[in-house]
Design an enzyme around this catalytic site. Sequence first.
Site, PDB file in Angstrom:
ATOM      1  N   CYS A 163       0.810  -1.214   0.000  1.00 32.24           N
ATOM      2  CA  CYS A 163       0.000   0.000   0.000  1.00 32.24           C
ATOM      3  C   CYS A 163       0.846   1.267   0.000  1.00 32.24           C
ATOM      4  O   CYS A 163       0.306   2.374  -0.087  1.00 32.24           O
ATOM      5  CB  CYS A 163      -0.955  -0.015   1.173  1.00 32.24           C
ATOM      6  SG  CYS A 163      -1.955  -1.512   1.129  1.00 32.24           S
TER       7      CYS A 163
ATOM      8  N   HIS B  97      -9.403   3.001  -1.469  1.00 37.35           N
ATOM      9  CA  HIS B  97      -7.987   2.644  -1.425  1.00 37.35           C
ATOM     10  C   HIS B  97      -7.589   1.812  -2.627  1.00 37.35           C
ATOM     11  O   HIS B  97      -7.665   0.592  -2.610  1.00 37.35           O
ATOM     12  CB  HIS B  97      -7.736   1.885  -0.108  1.00 37.35           C
ATOM     13  CG  HIS B  97      -6.324   1.415   0.059  1.00 37.35           C
ATOM     14  ND1 HIS B  97      -5.239   2.139  -0.366  1.00 37.35           N
ATOM     15  CD2 HIS B  97      -5.831   0.293   0.651  1.00 37.35           C
ATOM     16  CE1 HIS B  97      -4.133   1.472  -0.067  1.00 37.35           C
ATOM     17  NE2 HIS B  97      -4.460   0.351   0.539  1.00 37.35           N
TER      18      HIS B  97
ATOM     19  N   CYS C 103       0.637   2.463   6.254  1.00 41.76           N
ATOM     20  CA  CYS C 103       0.949   1.110   6.675  1.00 41.76           C
ATOM     21  C   CYS C 103       0.861   0.248   5.428  1.00 41.76           C
ATOM     22  O   CYS C 103       0.134   0.587   4.500  1.00 41.76           O
ATOM     23  CB  CYS C 103      -0.036   0.611   7.721  1.00 41.76           C
ATOM     24  SG  CYS C 103      -1.751   0.743   7.190  1.00 41.76           S
TER      25      CYS C 103
END
Lengths: 705, 436
Positions: free
Chosen positions: B95, B388, B418
């Site tokens: 990510c 996301h 994260c």
Amino acid sequence: MNPAPPTTQVKLKINNNIAEISFFNPKLSVNSIDWDMMSAMADLLHELKDKRSLEGLIIYSQKPKSFLAGADLQMLDHIQVAKEAEAISRQGHALIQQLEDLPFPVVAAIDGACFGGGLEMSLACTARICSDSPATRFGLPELRMGLIPGAGGTQRLPKLIGLEAALDLMLQSRELNALQAQEMGLVDEIVVAEHLLRAGREKLLSLRQSKSEKSKISDRLKFWQRLPLGKSLSDNSVGQNILLSQAREGVQKQSHGHYPAPFALLRVIETGLEQGAEAGFQAEAEAWGQLVISKESRQLRRIYALGRAAFHHSEQKHIILAPGRIALLGCGRTGSSIALYFSDKGHNIRIVERDLERIKRSLKALHRDVARQHKHDPLPIEAQRQLAKISLCTDYSGLVSRDLAIEAVADQIEDKQHALVKLENHCADDVILASSSAYLPLAMLGQKLDRRQNFVGLHFLRPMPTNKLVELVITKDTNANIVRRTQAWLQQLGKQSVVVNDGPAYYTTRSLMAYLLEALRVLEEGAAVEDIDRAMRSLGMKQGPFRLLDRLGLDQTLRIAELLQDKLPERFSVVKSLRALRNDGRFGIKNLRGFYRYAGAGQGQVDTSIYDLLTGGQRRKAIEEQQVHERLLLAWVNNAQDCLDSAVLANSDDGDLLAVSGLGFPAYLGGPFHYIEQQGRARVHDKLLRLQEQHGDRFAPAAGI
Amino acid sequence: MPQKNQKIQRVAIVAGLRSAFCKQGTAFASLSAEDLAAAVVKELIARADLNPQEIDNLVFGQVLPRLSAPNIGRELVLRLDLPRTIPGSTVMRACASSAEAMSVAADAIALGRSQVAIVGGVELLSDVPVMFSRSFSEVMVAASRAKTPAARIAAFASLRPKDLSPQTLSIAESSTGLSMGEHAEAMARQNHISRADQDAFAARSQQLAIAAIDDGRLGAEIAPVFVPETDLLIDADNHPRRNSSVEALAQLKPVFDTKYGSVTAGNSCPVTDGAAAMILMSETRARELHMPVLAWIHSLALSAVDPDWQLLMGPTFAIDQVLRRAELELRDMDLIDMHEAFAAQVLSNLRAMASDDFARQHLQRQQALGEIDMQRFNVMGGSIALGHPFAATAARQIISVSHELRRRQGRFGLIAQCAAGGMGMALIIENPEAEP
């Protein structure tokens, strides 16, 4: 004869008992056939003719992307007598016969353009192999210049690929790529360019081994062409006659008998079929000689040369701009064709639209047009790249470093003025500012600009992707350097440009409008749409005036007519019918309502309901074709002369080029100015006076006539 | 390696742009990742008025590439007809992939190997690879190596029906065998993050995102993307919920621990399609090209924790590192933006950063990093509201913070993510207008 400067170098070398003849023209980007080359080649072939021990000969080009692009047409310009031209053809025949008569096999190894005499030479070889390069292309396009193949092509091509295919190739001036040429049986093998010579040697050895020094025609035909049925049309005399007479009908329909070359071509082929090769060659040379000096061919060659000159503006050679960056305001019909054309040529284009809704509409249209061009789903990488060159915004962002800024907003003077000011404000100081208008007064469009010296008009003649011509309009403020930069741009885009001065509807639009409005008057006087269209097609126009009006748009035509009436009331007035048709909601093809039907039953036919809007109603009068020709043509020619007299045009050649290549004026007439010359000024003057008497002062002869 | 006699260059972000973020299987469903990324990069370059000839590097992040186009970085160069001499590469740090792309390209610029780079990330989760079983692959390999038709048939003959059932990717940690959501549940339990706190945080994310949409701040960062199949021009995120409320969120059932859990679809980020990209330049080149600098890249840090401990605690460790490296304190940061994988993960990190105990135990600090001023934290909403697209999120954060710093006339912005595998990444950018 003419002592031409030495150009193409021809070289012979012998390697491992295989002879190789190569050509190379150090001066031009292509190899072309001229005197030097012919005589050098003849000498070498003479030298080879007794070397029976050789395995064979390969002919090839040392010039990348050009095998032999045909004869140098300039060497024909000074010829006045048919016999003189005929002698050239015979010389070509003799040379090629020398090649054919060699006592060993000959392979043409072809990489790059192979046209005209180049292809005719390779037809006389035992075999032809070619490279898979996209530059490798074949064709006998002599008809485009009003000529026929003059070096044996009319005789050898039908024998090699069959009559039907040969007629198609020559009559349509078709260009073939390597694959198509192989499918047709024109070439025997395709290899990558680097292996071309190696493959040539292999080919020679295999030809030698098979002991057939000259391969038989039947070997080269596809199996179905060898079947009795498949070859019947091409190979028996009844079938041949059917094919030839069909072709003759087609030619008559297409050319209305204005061009002698296609008829000569059919006649020469027929002679060869009926009386044998010798008589065929004889007929070919004679016909070629006559065509070279024919007025039709001269005009076609003249227009071609003018076009080349309008493309190669010598001074611009060293300016390199690619890839360019363009700003475009507005993406309607004109804007989107500009965007597609520029992006297709590799330039980056930033389009400004008024709102997101318009962006969406434009993107939809652009995607649709690109998809249509490529006919693939998903879009191939080339199409993706083209679309990647086009970006759209509403906020004038990203325009500062653009080289060229074009407005293509709706045809309202205030809108265009405003658009140009916006572009001027958002682009850098040295940007070329351009309007894409086809007719609005340029000086007025540029009135609100601070940098009027940077401002030009770019009237791209339609249809933009195929029509090579651009009317480059300038005002008295336009800086000469900007004109040169614009020309360099256009050259890079593959466009021919002609500089014209600002004037009412410039040159092309004005003269075309005079012609179209006259057609409308003839209609108002009671004639039928199809009669007028047919009359003008028979004169040699590609399409009749009403088809053209539908295409241009009747609303647009009315706007232009109003402008011309305002600026040149002595020559132009708005015809009633135009307003009536527009008010009836007929805009032409764009809304599928015009003079012709574009949807539903009777598609392609005249929409007879228009007659209800006209005086005379449904009952139309017959008209004399001759009269239509005279009125429409002279309306055009007279206005063209007026443009020259008022210095909108710099010279008559510019006017002829724009009329013929840009607007479809019949090429055999050579353009309006050549027409005046040819008819004689006095005669044209008299005709105009007579028309003035009958139809009004708009026909008053221009000062120069 | 630095070039000889080369002084380290400051690296500027000169422009940034993203696509709208749209839920998996919605507006962008018919596009490929290349389509979406190309649309954004094209508009980025055009809007910045950058001559493509200036670009010398392109690095893109993608977590789940299509197997037929595994190096999307190079695909973009070729697809957009940028100079073909630009090497294009693809990086993957889960990510944080677009931050990683930026880091790789920025290092090359700092060391003088590059002058102008395009960086970014894309995820098109409507088009994820579907996998077959290992035994199916073995059969395919055997068949392709077979020398005779008979051998090929024999290879296929060994297939069993169960070999043919496709397996979709799950977002699970391979070392722990747990899904991300299960890890978030575990963190909520360990750090005592209540369901109510998670829902309140999620509602805040939604409200702030809606506010930033309504006043045009988010819209200005979005390149409209045309979708040919639907003829739509997509220019707005489709996940933020205007009518979201703590009460409504409280109604949702937990997803991962349906009985006692607290992590719901409402307080975690949805999986979306999206792309984001930026132009980076050396300070020298930006000045030569008269490119206005949007933000300087100030410092950058990576971290990783043991996945068996608290998988999504990476940001705290990365923030600790980046502050040390920059010799700055948390209170110097005018804006802080943390990727919101789960409200439980954000709140766990905030609590850890504010804890002296945590600082002493884990960060070799005597005092906590600090209590975060929520007026400066995720001020335009975050992944819970916006969605996301894995490899596009970090670039989205950086672009938003760059612009917001200017609007607030703040100097430093801190951005953190994260990432799967227990990783964290943090970076500090600086507003050139607020330099002393």
